[in-house]
Design an enzyme around this catalytic site. Structure first.
Site, mmCIF file in Angstrom:
data_model
loop_
_atom_site.group_PDB
_atom_site.id
_atom_site.type_symbol
_atom_site.label_atom_id
_atom_site.label_comp_id
_atom_site.label_asym_id
_atom_site.label_seq_id
_atom_site.Cartn_x
_atom_site.Cartn_y
_atom_site.Cartn_z
ATOM 1 N N LYS A 1 0.344 3.450 -2.916
ATOM 2 C CA LYS A 1 -0.834 4.330 -3.053
ATOM 3 C C LYS A 1 -0.455 5.805 -3.014
ATOM 4 C CE LYS A 1 -3.884 0.744 -1.355
ATOM 5 N NZ LYS A 1 -4.352 -0.029 -0.234
ATOM 6 N N SER B 1 0.796 -1.234 0.000
ATOM 7 C CA SER B 1 0.000 0.000 0.000
ATOM 8 C C SER B 1 0.827 1.281 0.000
ATOM 9 C CB SER B 1 -0.928 0.024 1.207
ATOM 10 O OG SER B 1 -2.031 -0.806 0.952
ATOM 11 N N VAL C 1 1.164 -3.812 3.795
ATOM 12 C CA VAL C 1 1.152 -5.117 4.468
ATOM 13 C C VAL C 1 2.413 -5.952 4.202
ATOM 14 C CG1 VAL C 1 -1.360 -5.331 4.765
ATOM 15 C CG2 VAL C 1 -0.276 -6.203 2.663
ATOM 16 N N TYR D 1 -4.463 3.499 8.196
ATOM 17 C CA TYR D 1 -5.744 2.786 8.310
ATOM 18 C C TYR D 1 -6.440 3.083 9.632
ATOM 19 C CZ TYR D 1 -3.146 0.359 4.751
ATOM 20 O OH TYR D 1 -2.382 0.084 3.680
ATOM 21 N N TYR E 1 -3.606 -2.414 -10.251
ATOM 22 C CA TYR E 1 -3.490 -2.250 -8.789
ATOM 23 C C TYR E 1 -2.620 -3.350 -8.167
ATOM 24 C CZ TYR E 1 -4.816 -2.355 -3.868
ATOM 25 O OH TYR E 1 -4.768 -2.403 -2.499
#
Ligand code: GLN
Length: 317
Positions: free
Chosen positions: A79, A76, A271, A253, A201
Site C-alpha cells: 500500500k 499491505s 499480514v 492499523y 489489489y
C-alpha cells in the site's frame, strides 16, 4: 553507541551487525508466537518459525540476520508503493476520495464507510488502498505490470514478482474486500469495475519480496524521496514527509498508538508478517515473522523493532 543526532549516519556497519545478532538471540522466545494469517488460505502454509531482519542505510550499507533473504508475501506493505505512485498522479484530488486519519478499526473493517459516505479514513487500510488502486487502474493500461515495475525499479531487482498462488487464493476468498469495493462504488468513490480494481489489489498484495529487498526498496522514504544509489527522484520531498506521517499515524492499523509508543518509527505492516520501518535521513529496517497479533501485525517483528530502537536510540522522538 549511536548518536541521537537526527540525520547523522555516524554508526559503523559492524556495530549494526552486532546489534542485529544480539536481537536475533533475544528474539528467539518470541518466534512462532501469534497466529499466521489463515483467512487467505495460501498464507496458511508459511512456516511460523521464520524470522528475518535486515537494515539498509542510505549509504548502501547492509546488515541482516535469519531468513532475511527469503521472499514472503508483502501484503499491505504494498500500500505504501501504490500510494507513492498515486500521489504522483492524483496529487490534491486524491484527498477528496480518501482521508488522512487513523481508523481505530481493523484493517478490513466496513463500519466507518457507511457513516462517512464511502470515503475511507486513510490510504493504508484496505478500503483506502482500494481507492488508490482504482486511481492506478484509471491511470495505467496495465496497472498490475506498472506496480510491479515500480517496485522492481526502487528495489533495483528485476526478479521481484507476484506469487500467483497467493493472488488466486485471495481472489477466491476475498469477499470482504469485494464487499468494501462494491459499497464504495455505490457512493461513486470507485470509478472502475470493482472486480477489475480488486484483481489489481489482490495481485499487489501477493508480490513476494525478502527483508533485504524491502529495506532497499524503501530507501527513497528515508532519503527525501530520492533513490540513494542513483540520485533519481522518486517523489517530491514534501510528499515523502507526508507518506512518513501517514505511516506513523495509520501504518499499523488499530495498534498504531501502541506501536508508536513502543517503536516510534514510521512503519507499515502486512499480514504476511512483514514490517518496514523508516529512520528518516538514515536507514530502513525490515523484519519478517509470520505470527500475528490480534491487530494483524507481526508479534516477534514488533518486538524486534522495539529492541532495535532501544539498542540504537534510532526512534524519531
Ligand atoms: N491482502 C490483505 C487483505 O486485503 C492485506 C491485509 C494486510 O496485510 N493487513 O486482507
Amino acid at each position: 553507541m549511536f548518536s541521537k543526532n537526527k540525520g547523522h549516519t555516524d554508526y559503523d556497519i559492524m556495530t549494526l551487525q552486532h546489534i542485529l545478532d544480539d536481537i536475533y538471540t533475544e528474539i528467539q522466545p518470541h518466534i512462532g508466537k501469534g497466529k499466521v494469517a489463515d483467512y487467505i488460505p495460501a498464507l496458511k502454509r508459511i512456516d511460523p518459525t521464520k524470522f528475518g531482519l535486515s537494515v539498509c542505510t542510505i549509504n548502501g550499507e547492509r546488515a541482516s540476520v535469519g531468513d532475511a533473504s527469503e521472499r514472503f508475501s508483502i501484503q499491505s506493505i504494498s500500500k505504501v508503493f501504490t500510494l507513492t505512485m498515486a500521489m504522483k498522479i492524483a496529487q490534491e484530488a486524491l484527498w477528496k476520495r480518501v482521508g488522512r486519519e487513523p481508523s481505530g478499526n481493523r484493517f478490513n473493517s466496513l463500519v466507518q464507510l457507511e457513516s462517512e459516505n464511502g470515503i475511507p479514513r486513510n490510504p493504508l487500510i484496505n478500503a483506502g488502498a482500494h481507492i488508490i488502486t482504482d486511481i492506478l487502474t484509471s491511470a495505467y493500461e496495465h496497472p498490475k505490470e506498472a506496480i510491479v515495475q515500480f517496485i522492481r525499479h526502487v528495489a533495483d531487482t528485476t526478479t521481484i514478482d507476484f506469487d500467483l498462488e497467493v493472488a488466486k487464493s485471495e481472489r477466491e476468498t476475498g469477499n470482504r474486500n469485494l464487499a468494501m469495493g462494491y459499497f464504495m462504488k455505490s457512493f461513486g468513490n470507485i470509478h472502475n469495475q470493482v472486480r477489475v480494481v480488486l484483481d489489481v489489489y489482490f495481485h499487489q498484495c501477493a508480490i513476494a519480496m525478502s527483508c533485504e529487498e524491502l529495506a532497499q526498496a524503501f530507501l527513497y522514504l528515508a532519503h527525501d524521496g530520492i533513490l540513494p544509489s542513483t540520485g533519481e527522484r522518486v517523489i517530491a520531498k514534501e510528499d515523502t514527509d507526508r507518506i512518513n506521517a501517514l505511516m506513523l499515524t495509520c501504518g499499523m492499523y488499530d495498534s498504531v498508538g501502541d506501536f508508536a509508543y513502543r517503536v516510534g518509527l514510521p512503519s507499515k505492516s502486512g499480514v504476511g508478517g512483514g514490517i518496514v520501518s523508516i529512520v528518516p535521513g538514515e536507514m530502513v529496517i525490515c523484519v519478517w515473522s509470520p505470527g500475528l497479533s490480534e491487530n494483524g501485525n507481526s508479534l516477534a517483528g514488533t518486538k524486534a523493532l522495539e529492541l532495535f530502537v532501544q539498542k540504537t536510540g534510532k526512534g524519531i522522538f
